[in-house]
Design a protein around this motif. Structure first.
Motif, PDB file in Angstrom:
ATOM      1  N   ASN A  30     -49.850 -31.350  -1.759  1.00 40.42           N
ATOM      2  CA  ASN A  30     -49.361 -30.432  -1.684  1.00 40.42           C
ATOM      3  C   ASN A  30     -48.097 -29.405  -1.528  1.00 40.42           C
ATOM      4  N   GLU A  31     -47.851 -30.364  -0.837  1.00 42.71           N
ATOM      5  CA  GLU A  31     -46.359 -29.688  -0.470  1.00 42.71           C
ATOM      6  C   GLU A  31     -45.263 -29.765  -1.418  1.00 42.71           C
ATOM      7  N   LYS A  32     -44.413 -28.425  -1.825  1.00 49.32           N
ATOM      8  CA  LYS A  32     -43.346 -28.913  -2.573  1.00 49.32           C
ATOM      9  C   LYS A  32     -42.393 -30.020  -1.463  1.00 49.32           C
ATOM     10  N   PHE A  33     -41.547 -31.022  -3.127  1.00 51.11           N
ATOM     11  CA  PHE A  33     -41.199 -31.362  -2.459  1.00 51.11           C
ATOM     12  C   PHE A  33     -39.573 -30.733  -2.279  1.00 51.11           C
ATOM     13  N   VAL A  34     -38.881 -31.937  -1.428  1.00 47.68           N
ATOM     14  CA  VAL A  34     -37.943 -29.650  -1.153  1.00 47.68           C
ATOM     15  C   VAL A  34     -36.064 -29.927  -2.194  1.00 47.68           C
ATOM     16  N   PHE A  35     -36.367 -31.520  -2.861  1.00 47.31           N
ATOM     17  CA  PHE A  35     -34.994 -31.731  -3.985  1.00 47.31           C
ATOM     18  C   PHE A  35     -35.828 -31.367  -4.794  1.00 47.31           C
ATOM     19  N   LEU A  36     -36.456 -30.742  -5.422  1.00 48.07           N
ATOM     20  CA  LEU A  36     -36.846 -30.627  -6.219  1.00 48.07           C
ATOM     21  C   LEU A  36     -36.612 -29.245  -6.918  1.00 48.07           C
ATOM     22  N   ASN A  37     -37.017 -28.651  -7.664  1.00 46.69           N
ATOM     23  CA  ASN A  37     -37.134 -26.734  -7.875  1.00 46.69           C
ATOM     24  C   ASN A  37     -37.817 -26.453  -9.515  1.00 46.69           C
ATOM     25  N   ASN A  38     -38.604 -27.936  -9.675  1.00 50.72           N
ATOM     26  CA  ASN A  38     -39.156 -27.713 -10.442  1.00 50.72           C
ATOM     27  C   ASN A  38     -40.613 -27.419 -10.295  1.00 50.72           C
ATOM     28  N   GLY A  39     -40.922 -27.774  -9.020  1.00 49.60           N
ATOM     29  CA  GLY A  39     -42.220 -26.828  -8.787  1.00 49.60           C
ATOM     30  C   GLY A  39     -43.174 -28.522  -8.414  1.00 49.60           C
TER      31      GLY A  39
END
Length: 135
Positions: A30-39
């Motif tokens: 459920n953590e945000k993937f660091v390289f993508l800013n699209n959620g």
């Protein structure tokens, strides 16, 4: 209702107080993937990679759970590594080294579950992307 909770707690071998106080387990998916800013989350990336590997390698139903485990570990390791690099000062060379290490481990872990033909596909693709690899 109170008696039902106590009965369930006794059956589970715990007190009702302990059951109510357990914090929810935080899933790395459920953590945000660091390289993508699209959620996009780590879980979304994992699903995407599993789907691609299933098609590319023609994974069987027996191979799929272990492959998902390997992919999950690699994606989580990469995500955590990038967070560490961002905090310590990231550059292209450090990022490449991190990606190479994570991908090498993934390829090595795949060897145990894939057929020789499937593994050769993985190694060939890996060598195209990371020619400096020693896999």
């Amino acid at each position: 209702m109170k008696y039902l909770l106590i009965t369930i707690a006794i059956l589970l071998g715990s007190s009702p107080v302990l059951i109510a106080q357990k914090p929810p387990v935080k899933s790395p998916e459920n953590e945000k993937f660091v390289f993508l800013n699209n959620g996009a989350t780590v879980g979304m990336i994992i699903k995407s990679v599993v789907k691609a590997d299933k098609q590319r390698l023609k994974l069987t139903d027996q191979q799929l759970p272990k492959a998902k485990e390997i992919i999950t570990k690699a994606v989580v390791d990469f995500n955590e590594g990038v967070k560490t690099l961002k905090a310590a000062g990231m550059n292209q060379k450090k990022l490449r080294t991190l990606a190479l290490g994570v991908e090498d481990e993934k390829v090595k872990a795949y060897k145990a579950i894939l057929t020789p033909e499937q593994y050769q596909i993985v190694v060939t693709q890996h060598k195209k992307v990371y020619p400096e690899s020693r896999v």
